[in-house]
Write an enzyme that holds these catalytic residues in place. Structure first.
Site, mmCIF file in Angstrom:
data_model
loop_
_atom_site.group_PDB
_atom_site.id
_atom_site.type_symbol
_atom_site.label_atom_id
_atom_site.label_comp_id
_atom_site.label_asym_id
_atom_site.label_seq_id
_atom_site.Cartn_x
_atom_site.Cartn_y
_atom_site.Cartn_z
ATOM 1 C CG HIS A 1 -19.082 -29.512 35.428
ATOM 2 N ND1 HIS A 1 -19.308 -28.274 34.888
ATOM 3 C CD2 HIS A 1 -18.114 -29.330 36.365
ATOM 4 C CE1 HIS A 1 -18.511 -27.395 35.482
ATOM 5 N NE2 HIS A 1 -17.781 -28.004 36.371
ATOM 6 C CD GLU B 1 -9.326 -26.207 31.353
ATOM 7 O OE1 GLU B 1 -9.395 -24.980 31.079
ATOM 8 O OE2 GLU B 1 -9.712 -26.672 32.437
#
Ligand SMILES: Cc1ncc(C[n+]2csc(CCOP(=O)(O)OP(=O)(O)O)c2C)c(N)n1
Ligand SMILES: [Mg+2]
Lengths: 380, 337
Positions: free
Chosen positions: B140, B71
């Site tokens: 998450h 990322e």
């Protein structure tokens, strides 16, 4: 250390290496002390338990008893079992979200693992972590971790603590080794590279084990990773020894990992392992697996690590059919019992929402407490 | 040519939220070759949540780019490309994973124009799934609007329905500044009327999703739908709520909120992020400033519980700003508890 055999024409699929290409792995030593058959049977049992557990997990997920993300370990059982056998019980380990196998291999009771996924108070984290976050203080399991790559620096930190406690606090040579597991997809996170550099720089006794199943979700290693056929080249850049190990064979895992772990312990140095394997099921519970062929899956499934160990034992007359049947029955019962226990374990009380934010009660937060599996245990 | 219109007035066909997002991206990619999409599993896998389904087939691998799980690397790479004048769309499979890229997306993109004295802008869209609700546990389930709306130099869009998703996405892609676009996986399958052509929904314009006279409900993204449920429930008790869908958090359409609160004299803010230093606390602060003499009670707020997101179903349900908790807050605010 072992080299994987050259792919033959009867094995047309090779998700790891381009056939014929050299890897930077040290050559195989060929040295294999025979393993006590009783130990082998124990490993078979451990692997069968994980297999049964995971199969039943998938059912429970379909039945909506388990929520969230759930990643199945089927196909990779030899790794958790072989690596656990190669270390001492107090060597700390940490892994990613595909963690049920590591928890069970490490000794967590199936019921505590299952109840965690059921979101019940009897779970290893009181139902607050879920499938991706198996933690077990007693068995030195420092978690399953959900963010890809996050656990690798943590693993290096476990090794740092081992070394620090021995050498700085107790004034004796380092005695422990940490294992940090990751998937091949995590090879591309900065955290992996930063962790390796630190481990190399600070001489930390950490074995970084890449469970290289050839895919990160739908991305084959060759589509996502440079030098995908030779990933230990990445470790070499950090001055860390790299080894290729056949993760489909528990005996190879055990032998190779024992040698690697003991070297790391003795020399207080890191190592990196390209643990070659295959994930038999989808990435998670909703994966149509269009990125690979049924033929490829079939080839790997026919090379089942459980089948291999069974064959090994049977060839030597060390596993009778009756003993195997008995073992399988025990395991089925154990997992069935784990499910029933999880069903009957209560939901966490609402007070748990504000429990464990801090150790001490403070504001709306109400302190902390041990999960059931640790209550009454002496943890040092 | 595209225009700012109210899409619900003209559309007859119904499509899913995810289709609306894809339509906006595809239409923009057709009209501007500088636009491209990159992220994990966006191409061959058709997107983890199928938002980019079929886009590889139409635009090919040079414009629909699968990235490794890196990322920080791919977000930074896209920012570099944006500085050169390309217009990347970066998909985070989940905004939770954007934390790995915090430095490029917070320290580079929103500051580039400022620290280069106006020389280098950053026309980029970061988008992906945001929020809790799927039992995904603590790591998450981030509602990043709480964190990221603190940062000047970025725009933050958070649609609650398919028609807004398309119009806001089109605006985001054409915007010359960095836009953080927050989608909820929980509503990607929601269907709604969406016009076929391209249209823009201007940033900083709230929409009244339900008119009412007794209390103003202010919300962003998925919880707008919880507010509508709560408003329907409260109507049965004779409480008439006005539901404001802010559509963007930055810029914040405070004028619309003030207008409504001057009418209702009560305000409840529903924000799925944590309460401390949040969009909800910002709205409350501004309403107190602008409507001090109009309010008959302080602004009440409904947030996610101030704890890491729990996995267990019962705990997560209680953790989220659900319709029941919104009803309770409204009753309490209106002294009807
Ligand atoms: C930082 C981050 N990015 C993306 C994801 C989503 N994600 C979860 S698992 C996964 C694939 C990882 O593959 P690999 O490391 O090979 O492990 P395997 O699933 O094969 O065990 C991805 C992309 C994540 N959890 N964290
Ligand atoms: Mg993998």
């Amino acid at each position: 250390m072992s080299m994987l055999s050259e792919p033959s024409t009867s094995r047309p699929f090779d998700v790891h290496g381009k056939p014929g290409e050299r890897t930077s792995a040290p050559a195989a030593t060929g040295r294999r002390d025979p393993v006590d058959p009783a130990l082998c049977r124990q490993w078979l049992r451990d692997m069968l338990l994980i297999r049964e557990f995971e199969n039943r997990c998938m059912q429970q997920y379909q039945d909506k008893k388990i929520g969230g993300f759930c990643h199945i370990y089927i196909g990779q059982e030899a790794i958790a079992v072989g690596c656990t056998a190669a270390v001492r019980p107090n060597d700390p380990i940490v892994t990613a979200y595909r963690d049920h196998g590591h928890a069970l291999a490490r000794g967590m009771a199936a019921r505590h693992c299952m109840a965690e996924m059921f979101g019940k108070i009897g779970g290893c984290a009181k139902g607050k972590g879920g499938s991706m976050h198996m933690f077990d203080r007693e068995h030195h399991l420092y978690g399953g971790h959900g963010i890809v790559g996050a656990q690798i620096p943590l693993g290096v930190g476990l090794a740092f603590a081992c070394k620090y406690m021995d050498e700085v606090i107790d004034g004796r040579p380092n005695s422990r080794v940490a294992l940090a597991f990751l998937g091949d997809g995590a090879l591309n996170q900065g955290s992996m590279h930063e962790a390796m550099n630190l481990a190399g720089l600070l001489d930390l006794p950490c074995v970084i084990i890449c469970e290289n199943n050839g895919y990160s979700m739908g991305t084959s290693i060759h589509r996502g990773t440079t030098m995908g056929h030779d990933i230990i080249s990445k470790a070499i850049g950090y001055g860390i020894d790299g080894y290729v190990v056949d993760g489909m064979d528990v005996l190879s895992v055990y032998h190779d990992m024992s040698a690697i772990v003991e070297k790391c312990r003795r020399e207080s140095r890191p190592a990196f392992v390209d643990m070659r394997c295959y994930r038999f099921k989808g990435h998670s519970m909703s994966d149509p697996r269009k990125y690979r062929t049924p033929e490829e899956e079939h080839q790997y499934a026919s090379d089942d690590p459980i089948g291999r160990l069974k064959l090994h034992l049977e060839e030597r007359g060390e596993l009778s059919e009756a003993a195997l049947k008995e073992m399988q029955k025990e395991i089925r019962d154990e997992v069935r019992e784990a499910i029933a226990w999880s069903e009957s374990s209560p939901e966490p009380p609402m007070s748990e929402l504000y429990h464990d934010v801090f150790v001490e009660p403070h504001g709306p937060y109400n302190g902390t407490s041990l999960p059931q599996m640790l209550q009454g245990k002496d943890l040092r | 040519m595209s225009t700012a219109i109210d899409p619900t007035m003209t559309a007859t066909r119904e499509i899913e939220f995810r289709d609306a997002l894809r339509e906006a991206m595809s239409q923009e990619m057709r009209r501007d070759p500088r636009v491209f999409l990159l992220g994990e599993e966006v191409a061959h896998y058709n997107g983890a949540y199928k938002v980019s389904k079929g886009m590889l087939d139409e635009f090919g691998p040079r414009r629909i780019i699968d990235t490794p799980i890196s990322e920080s690397g791919f977000a930074g790479m896209a920012i570099g490309a944006a500085m050169m004048g390309l217009r990347p769309i970066v998909e985070f499979m989940s905004w939770s994973f954007s934390l790995v890229a915090a430095d490029p997306i917070l320290n580079n993109a929103p500051k580039m124009l400022y620290m280069s004295g106006g020389q280098f802008g950053c026309p980029i869209v970061f988008r992906g799934n945001d929020g809790a609700g799927g039992q995904l546990g603590s790591t998450h389930s981030w509602c990043v609007e709480g964190l990221y709306s603190n940062v000047p130099g970025l725009k933050l869009a958070i649609p609650s329905c398919p028609e807004d998703a398309k119009g806001l996405m089109t605006t985001a892609i054409r915007d010359d500044d960095p836009v953080f676009f927050l989608e909820s996986e929980r509503v990607l399958g929601m269907k709604g009327h969406v016009p076929e052509g391209d249209y823009l929904i201007p940033f900083g314009q709230a929409k009244v999703r339900r008119e009412g006279t007794d209390c103003t409900l202010v919300s962003f993204g998925r919880p707008v739908n919880f507010c509508l449920d709560a408003a329907a429930e409260l109507a049965k008790e004779g409480i008439s709520c006005e539901v404001l869908d802010m559509r963007t958090i930055r810029p914040l359409d405070i004028d619309s909120i003030v207008r409504s609160v001057r009418k209702t004299n009560y305000c409840v803010v529903v924000d799925q992020s944590w309460s401390f230093g949040s969009p909800g606390s910002e709205v409350a602060s501004q309403v107190h400033q602008h409507c001090f003499d109009d309010l008959d009670n302080f602004v009440h707020r409904v947030h996610s519980a101030d704890v890491p997101t729990p996995y267990a179903f019962n705990l997560e349900q209680e953790y989220l700003p659900n319709a029941r908790r919104i009803c309770e807050a409204v009753r309490s605010c209106l002294y009807r508890a």
